[in-house]
Design an enzyme around this catalytic site. Structure first.
Site, PDB file in Angstrom:
ATOM      1  N   ASP A 120      -8.875   3.849  -2.519  1.00 43.63           N
ATOM      2  CA  ASP A 120      -9.879   4.271  -1.525  1.00 43.63           C
ATOM      3  C   ASP A 120     -11.124   4.844  -2.177  1.00 43.63           C
ATOM      4  OD1 ASP A 120      -8.024   3.426   0.274  1.00 43.63           O
ATOM      5  OD2 ASP A 120      -7.277   5.435   0.744  1.00 43.63           O
ATOM      6  N   GLU A 139       2.658   5.090  -3.915  1.00 44.36           N
ATOM      7  CA  GLU A 139       2.683   6.030  -5.079  1.00 44.36           C
ATOM      8  C   GLU A 139       4.014   6.750  -5.195  1.00 44.36           C
ATOM      9  OE1 GLU A 139       0.150   5.821  -2.819  1.00 44.36           O
ATOM     10  OE2 GLU A 139      -0.896   4.496  -4.191  1.00 44.36           O
ATOM     11  N   ASP A 145       0.834  -1.202   0.000  1.00 47.97           N
ATOM     12  CA  ASP A 145       0.000   0.000   0.000  1.00 47.97           C
ATOM     13  C   ASP A 145       0.872   1.258   0.000  1.00 47.97           C
ATOM     14  OD1 ASP A 145      -2.288   1.528   0.140  1.00 47.97           O
ATOM     15  OD2 ASP A 145      -2.500   1.348   2.312  1.00 47.97           O
TER      16      ASP A 145
END
Ligand code: GLC
Length: 829
Positions: free
Chosen positions: A513, A440, A437
């Protein structure tokens, strides 16, 4: 070899991303523009364009054209793929790509022509034409149709701020041209009229049309007058695509640095383009079969007793489930690779108990490593100098879940190896999968790293501007490769949020999300289709929506869509109500169970679709336009798709709906539930009360089906069932099986079965052929034959009369038991 100086290496020493401290509220709009972009107004912007072609030289399958100053390389990659590269000052960068590991494709026969006003480089299927006077490049197919043509010569602009160039390509945008692909964009399926960019971003509760999101997939498919081609812009800097927004007649793509390097991928079918894109960037490996079951996640399930309760609920309520997830709270103060011993005093014991009950445990991992000299991962990373640094040599620090963090430079192969090794302990305690997770990379408050952070980039050093979009991909690559090594022959299971083209070689993904809303249900369905056609086949959404509260109806509709999501996982944020299949009362629990059971029945079909992807590069989900690209209206059909090539899934996406319109592509289709047959080519209205969802099966299909299991390892199938659907035309189906969890398939230890179904008014034939070395334990098949247009009077198995009953059951199905190795079954009037 002479060292090529890279533009991004000429970075200014100062941090340009945080240049001026101002109170934005105090400024007028014009001033704000100036503050945000100090270059505006300082110097007129000048772009340089390629001039007339002056010379050309050939080096094997490459042709280098020059206008006397800039050069363009045209490389024949395969019969159907041609690569174009631009070097503004004639020095090409060294060949290196995270997306395309190697270019050893079969170079076909090709031909070079020095013509009157043009040069051409042609293969057996495509010609690349270079206009001598203006350096415009176009592509033509064998019918002489120009599919893609420069509107302007390739051009560039010096990037004063960082050195290097912004590089541009502008092509003609044809009046009816439609565009697809580009990964997870949460916008309309057809990208015509949109301007989009790629810059991996942490976008909690993203909105429809928001751009960019978590992934960068600079690959699109064009469809014009029934012919498709693809462009893959292999550039990891921030990239931009304008599909006729600024000017209806122009299609542009450009990058904020690096090289203008793109692959032209010939069609003419959209499916061909996707398959060929996979020949460049690779396919997804076969996932462990348990990864295709139902997964239950939440931020976070803890302490240990919670996990046991959850497991007990699934098993006692008889709702199938294969995996339970641990979100960040399993760690000690959010330190990766540690356990919170208060919540999980004995993780090994807990994971073993869950495993004994058929549950795999998947844990989350983030890239932010807590700055803490008493924490072994930080200490090791610090000693070995594995964390990213700024241009002034200070460490890149930012706040994430654990507070102050530093971040491994995953673009360094040594760091990847180290990171991969860190999973040893998690694997030893029994963890079965790793969820990557925040890669980015996400940094609280700042969004991401400043541009000046330096990266090793596998020996091709550069700033974060170049490495940002591949950071997450390299993290999950490190995770995957590490797990593969530690687990030996067992298939790793990884999920990632961020990615760049080619990330499918290392991971599945989820769309991040999302929100518990009907709009997001639609967005999710679209994102999965788009990811699938953009090379990321193993994708899913947070079922139920991550933030916000779904109604029971929305959750159930999402579970129904989930059955046809390549990755099926329910997940929710910590500040929401718990959300399991039983959370909305017994009536909805029963419907959710029915659909999760359907997922398990379809597992062998789903697994076979993954094999077809892995081996042949077929996408798993296919929007209708990929089945019928000639019909213009199909460019806008985004609320139904096929899973594999046999099952059409039409999720119900509207609140309160009890029916929905379904477009059936050409051919005959069976309603999965009622077995009613329809001639395709038009829209029909189909009943869809909450306990149902329109699903259609293509006539002629042979769909393998498992009995309902509570998890994929519950029992071995004793007899393999196939649902066979009558067809008056010949139809092929594939069925794949193997051990389900190892790489033995790479040594041909698998079985690929091909079924061919054909029939007329008097006879229906099912032929079977087999490839591979795997031998399943079961001996018999149960064939369930649906839709026979005649009453069966005789049945032959490899020419011998069948002595079982030929009575049709109440649904007009004929059930036949055959030995698994039959070559031909004939049912006759
Ligand atoms: C991020 C992830 C989400 C996860 C949360 C806590 O928001 O996208 O899935 O639950 O972090 O780890």
């Amino acid at each position: 070899m002479e060292e090529v100086r890279r533009p991004e290496d000429e970075l200014d020493k100062k941090d340009t991303s945080e240049h001026i401290e101002v109170n934005i509220q105090d400024l007028e709009e014009e001033e704000i523009k100036f503050v945000n972009n100090p270059i505006v107004g300082l110097k007129p912007i000048e772009k340089e364009f390629l001039g007339a072609v002056k010379e050309v030289r050939q080096e094997g399958n490459k042709f280098i054209f020059s206008d006397g100053s800039a050069s363009v390389e045209i490389r024949v990659v395969s019969d159907e793929i041609i690569r174009v590269r631009l070097a503004p000052h004639s020095s090409f960068l060294e060949e290196f790509s995270y997306a395309v590991p190697s270019l050893d494709q079969k170079v076909a026969v090709f031909n070079f022509v020095d013509g009157d006003g043009f040069y051409s480089v042609s293969t057996n299927t495509v010609s690349c034409i270079i206009n001598k006077a203006n350096f415009h490049i176009s592509f033509k197919d064998l019918d002489g149709v120009v599919t893609s043509e420069d509107h302007l010569a390739m051009h560039w602009e010096e990037n004063d701020q960082f050195g290097g160039y912004y590089v541009y390509c502008t092509k003609k945008c044809y009046p009816e041209e439609a565009f697809f692909g580009l990964g997870d964009k949460p916008t309309d399926l057809n990208l015509r009229g949109k301007r989009l960019q790629n810059w991996n971003s942490d976008t909690y509760s993203f909105a429809k049309h928001q751009d960019p999101l978590y992934r960068s997939i600079p690959f699109y498919i064009s469809l014009n007058e029934g012919r498709a081609y693809g462009i893959f812009l292999d550039n990891t800097f921030k990239t931009h695509f304008d599909f006729g927004q600024e000017d209806r007649e122009k299609l542009s793509f450009w990058a904020d640095g690096g090289e203008l390097q793109y692959y032209y991928i010939h069609g003419p079918h959209m499916m061909d383009v996707v398959k060929r894109y996979h020949t460049l960037t690779g396919t997804h490996a076969l996932p462990p079969i348990w990864a295709l079951g139902y997964h239950q996640c939440r931020w976070s399930y803890y302490p240990e007793s919670k996990l046991h309760d959850l497991a007990h609920n699934f098993r006692s309520r008889k709702i199938p489930c294969d995996a339970l997830y641990l979100d960040i709270d399993y760690m000690d103060g959010y330190r990766c690779f540690t356990w919170n011993k208060k919540y999980f005093p004995n993780p090994k014991k807990m994971i073993k108990e869950l495993a004994d009950d058929g549950f795999k445990t998947v844990v989350i991992i983030d890239p932010g490593i807590k700055v803490d000299d008493n924490y072994w991962v930080f200490k090791e990373g610090k000693e070995k100098k594995y964390f990213c640094r700024r241009s002034d040599d200070y460490f890149m620090e930012g706040h994430v879940w654990p507070g102050r963090c530093q971040f491994p430079d995953f673009t360094n192969p040594e760091v990847r190896q180290w990171w991969g090794g860190l999973f040893q302990e998690l694997v030893d305690v029994g963890v079965a999968g790793v969820w990557n997770d925040m890669n980015e990379p996400a940094v609280f408050g700042k969004g991401t790293f400043p541009d000046d952070v330096r990266h090793q980039y596998d020996g091709h050093r550069g700033s974060h501007r170049k490495a940002h979009n591949v950071y997450g991909m390299q993290m999950v690559r490190a995770t995957y490769t590490g797990l593969k090594k530690i687990q030996k022959n067992k298939r790793p299971f990884t999920i990632t949020r961020a990615g760049y083209s080619g990330v499918q070689r290392y991971s599945s993904c989820w769309t991040g999300d999302n929100v518990a809303s009907w709009e997001h249900l639609k967005i999710g369905s679209l994102q999965m289709q788009r990811l699938s056609m953009s090379g990321l086949p193993f994708a899913g959404t947070d079922i139920g929506g991550f933030s916000g509260e779904p109604t029971g109806e929305l959750f159930t509709r999402w579970i129904q869509l989930g059955v046809f999501s390549p990755f099926m996982r329910a997940h929710s944020a910590g500040d929401t109500a718990e959300r399991e299949p039983w959370s909305f009362g017994p009536e909805l629990e029963a419907i959710n169970r029915k659909f999760i059971e359907l997922r398990y029945k379809l597992l062998p079909y789903i697994y076979s679709a993954f094999w077809e992807h892995h081996r042949y590069g077929f996408p798993i989900l296919r929007p209708v336009v990929m089945l019928e690209q000639d019909k213009p209206v199909n460019r806008y059909r985004e609320d139904e798709f096929t899973f594999g090539d046999k099952i059409l899934a039409c999720p119900v996406l509207e609140e309160g709906a009890t029916s929905r319109k379904v477009y059936l592509p050409k051919g005959v289709w069976f309603n999965y539930w009622t077995l009613e047959q329809f001639e395709g080519g038009e829209e029909i209205l189909v009943d869809a009360p909450l306990d149902s969802m329109p699903i259609f099966v293509k006539a002629g299909s042979v769909v393998p089906e498992y009995p309902v299991m509570q998890h994929t390892n519950e029992f071995e199938v004793e007899e393999m069932k196939f649902q066979v659907y009558y067809s008056a035309t010949e139809v092929n189906s594939f069925y794949f099986e193997d051990h389900g969890d190892t790489f033995a398939y790479e040594q041909d230890i698998y079985m690929e079965k091909k079924f061919v179904v054909n029939g007329d008014k008097k006879c229906m034939t099912i032929k079977q052929s087999v490839e591979g070395l795997f031998t399943p334990r079961y001996e018999m098949y149960e064939l369930v034959i649906n839709g026979l247009p005649f009453k069966p009077g005789k049945l032959l198995i490899d020419g011998k009369a069948y002595n079982g009953s030929l009575e049709l059951n109440e649904q007009n199905r004929l059930i036949v038991k055959t030995p698994k190795q039959f070559k031909q079954v004939q049912v006759m009037k």
